[in-house]
Design a protein around this motif. Structure first.
Motif, PDB file in Angstrom:
ATOM      1  N   GLY A   1      -6.754 -39.035  26.973  1.00 42.49           N
ATOM      2  CA  GLY A   1      -7.549 -39.060  25.750  1.00 42.49           C
ATOM      3  C   GLY A   1      -8.237 -40.378  25.506  1.00 42.49           C
ATOM      4  O   GLY A   1      -9.432 -40.431  25.166  1.00 42.49           O
ATOM      5  N   ARG A   2      -7.529 -41.473  25.691  1.00 43.77           N
ATOM      6  CA  ARG A   2      -8.151 -42.772  25.396  1.00 43.77           C
ATOM      7  C   ARG A   2      -9.260 -43.101  26.397  1.00 43.77           C
ATOM      8  O   ARG A   2     -10.280 -43.694  26.025  1.00 43.77           O
ATOM      9  N   TRP A   3      -9.082 -42.678  27.659  1.00 42.65           N
ATOM     10  CA  TRP A   3     -10.143 -42.914  28.637  1.00 42.65           C
ATOM     11  C   TRP A   3     -11.360 -42.046  28.340  1.00 42.65           C
ATOM     12  O   TRP A   3     -12.503 -42.474  28.562  1.00 42.65           O
ATOM     13  N   LEU A   4     -11.134 -40.834  27.820  1.00 43.01           N
ATOM     14  CA  LEU A   4     -12.265 -39.996  27.427  1.00 43.01           C
ATOM     15  C   LEU A   4     -12.996 -40.601  26.230  1.00 43.01           C
ATOM     16  O   LEU A   4     -14.235 -40.644  26.198  1.00 43.01           O
ATOM     17  N   VAL A   5     -12.266 -41.067  25.224  1.00 49.73           N
ATOM     18  CA  VAL A   5     -12.898 -41.709  24.075  1.00 49.73           C
ATOM     19  C   VAL A   5     -13.723 -42.908  24.536  1.00 49.73           C
ATOM     20  O   VAL A   5     -14.865 -43.117  24.086  1.00 49.73           O
ATOM     21  N   LEU A   6     -13.172 -43.699  25.444  1.00 46.08           N
ATOM     22  CA  LEU A   6     -13.898 -44.847  25.982  1.00 46.08           C
ATOM     23  C   LEU A   6     -15.191 -44.410  26.657  1.00 46.08           C
ATOM     24  O   LEU A   6     -16.267 -44.978  26.414  1.00 46.08           O
ATOM     25  N   GLU A   7     -15.109 -43.399  27.501  1.00 41.78           N
ATOM     26  CA  GLU A   7     -16.293 -42.889  28.198  1.00 41.78           C
ATOM     27  C   GLU A   7     -17.359 -42.432  27.209  1.00 41.78           C
ATOM     28  O   GLU A   7     -18.551 -42.744  27.367  1.00 41.78           O
ATOM     29  N   LEU A   8     -16.955 -41.705  26.185  1.00 44.83           N
ATOM     30  CA  LEU A   8     -17.910 -41.194  25.201  1.00 44.83           C
ATOM     31  C   LEU A   8     -18.556 -42.325  24.409  1.00 44.83           C
ATOM     32  O   LEU A   8     -19.779 -42.332  24.187  1.00 44.83           O
ATOM     33  N   LEU A   9     -17.760 -43.293  23.972  1.00 44.76           N
ATOM     34  CA  LEU A   9     -18.309 -44.410  23.201  1.00 44.76           C
ATOM     35  C   LEU A   9     -19.280 -45.235  24.040  1.00 44.76           C
ATOM     36  O   LEU A   9     -20.343 -45.650  23.553  1.00 44.76           O
ATOM     37  N   LEU A  10     -18.924 -45.470  25.305  1.00 44.70           N
ATOM     38  CA  LEU A  10     -19.800 -46.257  26.164  1.00 44.70           C
ATOM     39  C   LEU A  10     -21.111 -45.544  26.461  1.00 44.70           C
ATOM     40  O   LEU A  10     -22.115 -46.182  26.798  1.00 44.70           O
ATOM     41  N   SER A  11     -21.111 -44.210  26.340  1.00 40.31           N
ATOM     42  CA  SER A  11     -22.342 -43.451  26.565  1.00 40.31           C
ATOM     43  C   SER A  11     -23.147 -43.264  25.283  1.00 40.31           C
ATOM     44  O   SER A  11     -24.167 -42.568  25.283  1.00 40.31           O
ATOM     45  N   GLY A  12     -22.672 -43.857  24.177  1.00 40.05           N
ATOM     46  CA  GLY A  12     -23.428 -43.821  22.933  1.00 40.05           C
ATOM     47  C   GLY A  12     -23.053 -42.716  21.975  1.00 40.05           C
ATOM     48  O   GLY A  12     -23.728 -42.532  20.953  1.00 40.05           O
ATOM     49  N   GLU A  13     -21.974 -41.977  22.260  1.00 41.71           N
ATOM     50  CA  GLU A  13     -21.538 -40.897  21.368  1.00 41.71           C
ATOM     51  C   GLU A  13     -20.795 -41.459  20.158  1.00 41.71           C
ATOM     52  O   GLU A  13     -20.139 -42.500  20.233  1.00 41.71           O
ATOM     53  N   GLU A  14     -20.928 -40.744  19.036  1.00 35.63           N
ATOM     54  CA  GLU A  14     -20.099 -41.033  17.863  1.00 35.63           C
ATOM     55  C   GLU A  14     -18.912 -40.087  17.910  1.00 35.63           C
ATOM     56  O   GLU A  14     -19.094 -38.864  17.993  1.00 35.63           O
ATOM     57  N   VAL A  15     -17.713 -40.647  17.894  1.00 37.77           N
ATOM     58  CA  VAL A  15     -16.504 -39.905  18.241  1.00 37.77           C
ATOM     59  C   VAL A  15     -15.498 -39.957  17.098  1.00 37.77           C
ATOM     60  O   VAL A  15     -15.309 -41.008  16.466  1.00 37.77           O
TER      61      VAL A  15
ATOM     62  N   ILE B   1      -4.100 -40.037  38.359  1.00 38.60           N
ATOM     63  CA  ILE B   1      -3.640 -41.389  38.687  1.00 38.60           C
ATOM     64  C   ILE B   1      -4.524 -42.394  37.958  1.00 38.60           C
ATOM     65  O   ILE B   1      -5.387 -42.029  37.173  1.00 38.60           O
ATOM     66  N   GLY B   2      -4.315 -43.667  38.235  1.00 41.22           N
ATOM     67  CA  GLY B   2      -4.978 -44.714  37.477  1.00 41.22           C
ATOM     68  C   GLY B   2      -6.459 -44.861  37.775  1.00 41.22           C
ATOM     69  O   GLY B   2      -7.040 -44.151  38.595  1.00 41.22           O
ATOM     70  N   HIS B   3      -7.060 -45.817  37.080  1.00 46.06           N
ATOM     71  CA  HIS B   3      -8.491 -46.083  37.196  1.00 46.06           C
ATOM     72  C   HIS B   3      -8.836 -46.433  38.638  1.00 46.06           C
ATOM     73  O   HIS B   3      -8.104 -47.171  39.313  1.00 46.06           O
TER      74      HIS B   3
ATOM     75  N   PRO C   1      -2.487 -32.791  45.028  1.00 46.29           N
ATOM     76  CA  PRO C   1      -3.805 -33.427  44.876  1.00 46.29           C
ATOM     77  C   PRO C   1      -3.848 -34.355  43.671  1.00 46.29           C
ATOM     78  O   PRO C   1      -3.091 -34.197  42.707  1.00 46.29           O
ATOM     79  N   VAL C   2      -4.753 -35.318  43.729  1.00 43.96           N
ATOM     80  CA  VAL C   2      -4.885 -36.290  42.647  1.00 43.96           C
ATOM     81  C   VAL C   2      -6.340 -36.367  42.194  1.00 43.96           C
ATOM     82  O   VAL C   2      -7.256 -35.914  42.880  1.00 43.96           O
ATOM     83  N   VAL C   3      -6.525 -36.949  41.028  1.00 42.42           N
ATOM     84  CA  VAL C   3      -7.856 -37.288  40.514  1.00 42.42           C
ATOM     85  C   VAL C   3      -7.683 -38.568  39.705  1.00 42.42           C
ATOM     86  O   VAL C   3      -6.676 -38.748  39.009  1.00 42.42           O
ATOM     87  N   THR C   4      -8.637 -39.485  39.820  1.00 42.93           N
ATOM     88  CA  THR C   4      -8.542 -40.726  39.048  1.00 42.93           C
ATOM     89  C   THR C   4      -8.907 -40.464  37.592  1.00 42.93           C
ATOM     90  O   THR C   4      -9.717 -39.594  37.285  1.00 42.93           O
ATOM     91  N   VAL C   5      -8.332 -41.247  36.707  1.00 42.69           N
ATOM     92  CA  VAL C   5      -8.522 -40.985  35.275  1.00 42.69           C
ATOM     93  C   VAL C   5      -9.952 -41.243  34.844  1.00 42.69           C
ATOM     94  O   VAL C   5     -10.473 -40.552  33.949  1.00 42.69           O
ATOM     95  N   ASP C   6     -10.645 -42.192  35.479  1.00 43.29           N
ATOM     96  CA  ASP C   6     -12.034 -42.450  35.089  1.00 43.29           C
ATOM     97  C   ASP C   6     -12.956 -41.324  35.542  1.00 43.29           C
ATOM     98  O   ASP C   6     -13.888 -40.953  34.823  1.00 43.29           O
ATOM     99  N   HIS C   7     -12.705 -40.764  36.719  1.00 43.72           N
ATOM    100  CA  HIS C   7     -13.525 -39.632  37.170  1.00 43.72           C
ATOM    101  C   HIS C   7     -13.279 -38.421  36.276  1.00 43.72           C
ATOM    102  O   HIS C   7     -14.225 -37.713  35.906  1.00 43.72           O
ATOM    103  N   LEU C   8     -12.028 -38.188  35.901  1.00 45.17           N
ATOM    104  CA  LEU C   8     -11.715 -37.074  35.003  1.00 45.17           C
ATOM    105  C   LEU C   8     -12.387 -37.265  33.653  1.00 45.17           C
ATOM    106  O   LEU C   8     -12.969 -36.315  33.093  1.00 45.17           O
ATOM    107  N   ALA C   9     -12.334 -38.476  33.102  1.00 48.07           N
ATOM    108  CA  ALA C   9     -12.955 -38.732  31.795  1.00 48.07           C
ATOM    109  C   ALA C   9     -14.459 -38.485  31.850  1.00 48.07           C
ATOM    110  O   ALA C   9     -15.032 -37.872  30.939  1.00 48.07           O
ATOM    111  N   ALA C  10     -15.105 -38.947  32.915  1.00 52.92           N
ATOM    112  CA  ALA C  10     -16.552 -38.737  33.039  1.00 52.92           C
ATOM    113  C   ALA C  10     -16.869 -37.254  33.181  1.00 52.92           C
ATOM    114  O   ALA C  10     -17.865 -36.763  32.626  1.00 52.92           O
ATOM    115  N   PHE C  11     -16.027 -36.520  33.892  1.00 47.80           N
ATOM    116  CA  PHE C  11     -16.230 -35.082  34.058  1.00 47.80           C
ATOM    117  C   PHE C  11     -16.088 -34.367  32.717  1.00 47.80           C
ATOM    118  O   PHE C  11     -16.927 -33.532  32.346  1.00 47.80           O
ATOM    119  N   LEU C  12     -15.033 -34.672  31.976  1.00 45.92           N
ATOM    120  CA  LEU C  12     -14.821 -34.028  30.677  1.00 45.92           C
ATOM    121  C   LEU C  12     -15.988 -34.309  29.732  1.00 45.92           C
ATOM    122  O   LEU C  12     -16.445 -33.418  29.008  1.00 45.92           O
TER     123      LEU C  12
END
Length: 357
Positions: free
Chosen positions: A16-30, A187-189, A225-236
């Motif tokens: 959740g926190r990585w998704l919030v970060l991704e959204l804020l950095l892209s200019g979204e109001e969250v 997994i991690g960033h 299988p794994v996925v990094t948290v930053d790739h998952l956040a960007a996908f979401l």
């Protein structure tokens, strides 16, 4: 006062926190759903976001409780969310050894409460529900769950499977555009290794580091299988912009993840350790005392040779311009960071330059 267009439930959790970060950095109001509202969790989230380069001026926090109808929102907080069009439900209890009722309250009732709340948004574009790659397997409509999944799967996996089915069954009748995302083990960033979550594969890495992993459970073909948290956040974050059908489902993982024994060998190399040479069949591990194996019995169902269909996720990622980071490098950085953080015993701090996506 920002006008949130996106609500993230489970915003203080690992994903959740990585998704919030991704959204804020892209200019979204969250709007971030926070248990207890403007309390310690609110301050912790804002501090973490600032450390990772995201100003929190576009962030609104609201007190939520997904186990209650209406998400437990006060009338004042609910009014702040009038213009929300995208809802991400990442709120869940992720822990082995849960009781049935505790698991169902968050992972089943909570999923349904989020769906019903989203259905009342007049401008709703999409509800994104996060499930899991093992939950997604075999959950096709019409295929029954085991007679007592809470006995055969454990409360966590069973409740996630039940919640998954519930939202997919109810969404069409409520007119809710729904996407279910089934991520692999997160997994991690990809660049810093930062995680903050110490369940999943992390306990096996800890056993390796402490010299308590003489053999790898499973076979030479076991695939975790794994996925990094930053790739998952960007996908979401991209899902509401690209999914248009009423019901979509994506399994997100890195198909280049090596089989488990090779994955452990890769991690061992990154940590300067010798890798275990032996494998032990899962059926045997189930019969051995946990004090000997160190393995939680509920986690053993994830040790499978199954492969997964990622075609829809691959198409969306390509459309959004997302590229998977090299998995071997990401695994090594994650393992090193786990050791640095003493597998959760040390305070988690930001690494210079860490950003999402």
């Amino acid at each position: 006062m920002p006008t949130p267009r996106t609500l993230v439930l489970g915003a203080t959790g690992f994903i959740g926190r990585w998704l919030v970060l991704e959204l804020l950095l892209s200019g979204e109001e969250v709007a971030a759903g926070v248990r207890g509202g403007a309390s310690g969790r609110d301050g912790e989230l804002r501090r973490w976001l600032r450390e990772h380069g995201a100003p929190d001026s576009a962030l609104t926090t609201v007190a939520t409780d997904i186990t209650r109808p209406g998400l437990g929102l006060s009338p004042a907080d609910d009014a702040l969310l009038t213009d929300v069009r995208d809802v991400h439900n990442l709120a869940a209890v992720y822990r082995f050894g849960l009781g049935r009722e505790e698991a169902r309250a968050a992972n089943v009732d909570g999923a349904v409460h989020a769906l019903r709340w989203a259905a009342d948004r007049r401008g709703l574009r999409r509800l994104v529900h996060v499930s899991g790659y093992r939950v997604g397997r075999g959950q096709e409509p019409g295929r029954p769950l085991p007679r007592d999944p809470y006995r055969t799967l454990g409360a966590y996996e069973a409740s996630k499977a039940e919640g998954d089915r519930a939202v997919r069954a109810l969404a069409p009748g409520l007119g809710v555009p729904l996407t279910v995302v089934n991520p692999a083990v997160v997994i991690g960033h990809s660049r810093t290794g930062e995680s903050g979550q110490y369940i999943g594969l992390a306990p096996m890495v800890e056993q390796l580091w402490s010299g308590n992993l003489p053999a790898v459970p499973g076979s030479r073909r076991t695939f975790v299988p794994v996925v990094t948290v930053d790739h998952l956040a960007a996908f979401l974050a991209a899902v509401p912009r690209y999914d248009e059908e009423p019901l979509a489902r994506h399994t997100l993982l890195d198909p280049d993840t090596p089989p488990l024994p090779e994955l452990i060998a890769l991690v061992a190399g990154a940590l300067g350790l010798d890798a275990p040479r032996l494998t032990v069949p899962v059926a045997l591990v189930r019969r051995l005392p946990r004090a000997l194996t160190g393995a939680d019995r509920e986690s053993l169902s994830f040790l499978s040779e199954d492969r997964y269909d990622t075609a829809s996720a691959d198409r969306l990622a390509a459309a959004a311009g997302l590229v998977r980071p090299p998995v071997a490098e990401a695994l090594g950085r994650w393992a090193e960071r786990l050791v640095t953080d003493r597998f959760g015993a040390a305070p988690v701090t930001a690494t210079a330059g860490a950003t999402a996506g």
